[in-house]
Design an enzyme around this catalytic site. Structure first.
Site, PDB file in Angstrom:
ATOM      1  N   HIS A   3       0.824  -1.210   0.000  1.00  0.00           N
ATOM      2  CA  HIS A   3       0.000   0.000   0.000  1.00  0.00           C
ATOM      3  C   HIS A   3       0.853   1.253   0.000  1.00  0.00           C
ATOM      4  O   HIS A   3       0.579   2.220  -0.707  1.00  0.00           O
ATOM      5  CB  HIS A   3      -0.936  -0.001   1.203  1.00  0.00           C
ATOM      6  CG  HIS A   3      -1.927   1.115   1.192  1.00  0.00           C
ATOM      7  ND1 HIS A   3      -1.611   2.398   1.595  1.00  0.00           N
ATOM      8  CD2 HIS A   3      -3.235   1.147   0.821  1.00  0.00           C
ATOM      9  CE1 HIS A   3      -2.677   3.171   1.479  1.00  0.00           C
ATOM     10  NE2 HIS A   3      -3.676   2.437   1.013  1.00  0.00           N
ATOM     11  N   ARG A   4       1.860   1.285   0.856  1.00  0.00           N
ATOM     12  CA  ARG A   4       2.860   2.350   0.902  1.00  0.00           C
ATOM     13  C   ARG A   4       2.416   3.600   1.642  1.00  0.00           C
ATOM     14  O   ARG A   4       3.215   4.517   1.861  1.00  0.00           O
ATOM     15  CB  ARG A   4       3.283   2.724  -0.528  1.00  0.00           C
ATOM     16  CG  ARG A   4       4.638   3.405  -0.654  1.00  0.00           C
ATOM     17  CD  ARG A   4       4.860   3.771  -2.099  1.00  0.00           C
ATOM     18  NE  ARG A   4       6.103   4.465  -2.317  1.00  0.00           N
ATOM     19  CZ  ARG A   4       6.383   5.133  -3.433  1.00  0.00           C
ATOM     20  NH1 ARG A   4       5.493   5.163  -4.413  1.00  0.00           N
ATOM     21  NH2 ARG A   4       7.533   5.740  -3.587  1.00  0.00           N
ATOM     22  N   ASP A   5       1.144   3.682   2.040  1.00  0.00           N
ATOM     23  CA  ASP A   5       0.686   4.874   2.758  1.00  0.00           C
ATOM     24  C   ASP A   5      -0.400   4.511   3.767  1.00  0.00           C
ATOM     25  O   ASP A   5      -1.441   5.166   3.834  1.00  0.00           O
ATOM     26  CB  ASP A   5       0.172   5.915   1.769  1.00  0.00           C
ATOM     27  CG  ASP A   5       0.104   7.322   2.373  1.00  0.00           C
ATOM     28  OD1 ASP A   5       0.800   7.568   3.381  1.00  0.00           O
ATOM     29  OD2 ASP A   5      -0.626   8.168   1.834  1.00  0.00           O
ATOM     30  N   VAL A   6      -0.132   3.468   4.540  1.00  0.00           N
ATOM     31  CA  VAL A   6      -1.068   3.048   5.586  1.00  0.00           C
ATOM     32  C   VAL A   6      -1.049   4.092   6.702  1.00  0.00           C
ATOM     33  O   VAL A   6      -0.004   4.406   7.254  1.00  0.00           O
ATOM     34  CB  VAL A   6      -0.693   1.661   6.151  1.00  0.00           C
ATOM     35  CG1 VAL A   6      -1.614   1.296   7.311  1.00  0.00           C
ATOM     36  CG2 VAL A   6      -0.755   0.602   5.058  1.00  0.00           C
ATOM     37  N   ASN A  11      -6.325   7.037   5.921  1.00  0.00           N
ATOM     38  CA  ASN A  11      -6.624   6.168   4.781  1.00  0.00           C
ATOM     39  C   ASN A  11      -7.392   4.921   5.194  1.00  0.00           C
ATOM     40  O   ASN A  11      -7.553   3.989   4.399  1.00  0.00           O
ATOM     41  CB  ASN A  11      -5.337   5.766   4.051  1.00  0.00           C
ATOM     42  CG  ASN A  11      -4.810   6.886   3.178  1.00  0.00           C
ATOM     43  OD1 ASN A  11      -5.544   7.800   2.827  1.00  0.00           O
ATOM     44  ND2 ASN A  11      -3.533   6.830   2.841  1.00  0.00           N
TER      45      ASN A  11
END
Length: 207
Positions: free
Chosen positions: A84-87, A91
């Site tokens: 995901h890279r942006d938990v 979000n």
């Protein structure tokens, strides 16, 4: 890729618009906002329209988010797993029934599924307070990077404060480095064994 994702804990892509200069992605409407709203906005703004979360609600939200994250890493219908890279808590969103879903795949990267040591080389793009030191120092993105960020969210849920709070002293500013984390109200709502197990899982995410 997003159109192939079918999971109860992921926000579904409904469709898109590409008309002249208008380019729009359309997702399911999450009427109850983000997890961050419920954890921080009510306290920060005195917003009475957002009721205080009970420990059971917090726990269920975390379970839902981790199921969605596990699906991205190992269970998607695409050939590669998804990082995901942006938990982060902004979000993680809630629908009208209170179900937890992961959203915003704009920074996501694909990589071989079921291979935790396989990494993706990439520029560091993330939200302050959530990235792990390995990713920041090496630019090598692995599934553990998502797991680390998930651990930060777990502690965020536990203590009810943001991942980074610049109003606090330096040693308390970053949640992942702060050792006094449990909200007193949460302690009164939970059994000690349950709380201890939750904290151990959160700590394992960070190490």
């Amino acid at each position: 890729m997003l159109s192939k994702f079918q999971h109860i804990h992921l926000v579904s892509l409904v469709g898109y618009c590409d008309d002249c200069e208008e380019m729009i992605l359309v997702y399911d409407y999450m009427s109850r906002g983000t997890l961050a709203d419920h954890l921080h906005k009510r306290v920060r703004n005195g917003n009475n329209s957002l009721p205080s979360l009970t420990w059971v609600q917090r726990f269920k939200f975390c379970v839902g988010a981790t199921h969605g994250l596990d699906y991205l890493h190992t269970g998607t219908s695409v050939e590669s797993g998804v990082i995901h890279r942006d938990v982060k808590s902004t979000n993680i969103v809630l629908d009208e029934n209170g179900a937890t879903k992961i959203s915003d795949f704009g920074l996501s990267k694909t990589g071989p599924a079921n291979q935790i040591r396989t990494y993706v080389s990439t520029h560091v793009k993330c939200t302050v307070g959530y990235p792990d030191a390995f990713y920041v120092s090496t630019h090598q993105l692995i599934r553990k990077s998502d797991v680390y960020a998930c651990g930060v969210v777990l502690f965020e849920v536990l203590c009810g404060r943001p991942a980074v709070d610049k109003s606090l002293d330096e040693e308390q500013m970053n949640l992942a480095e702060w050792d006094q984390i449990t909200n007193p109200n949460i302690k009164r709502e939970t059994f000690p064994d349950s709380l201890s197990a939750y904290i151990k899982v959160a700590i394992k995410c960070l190490y």
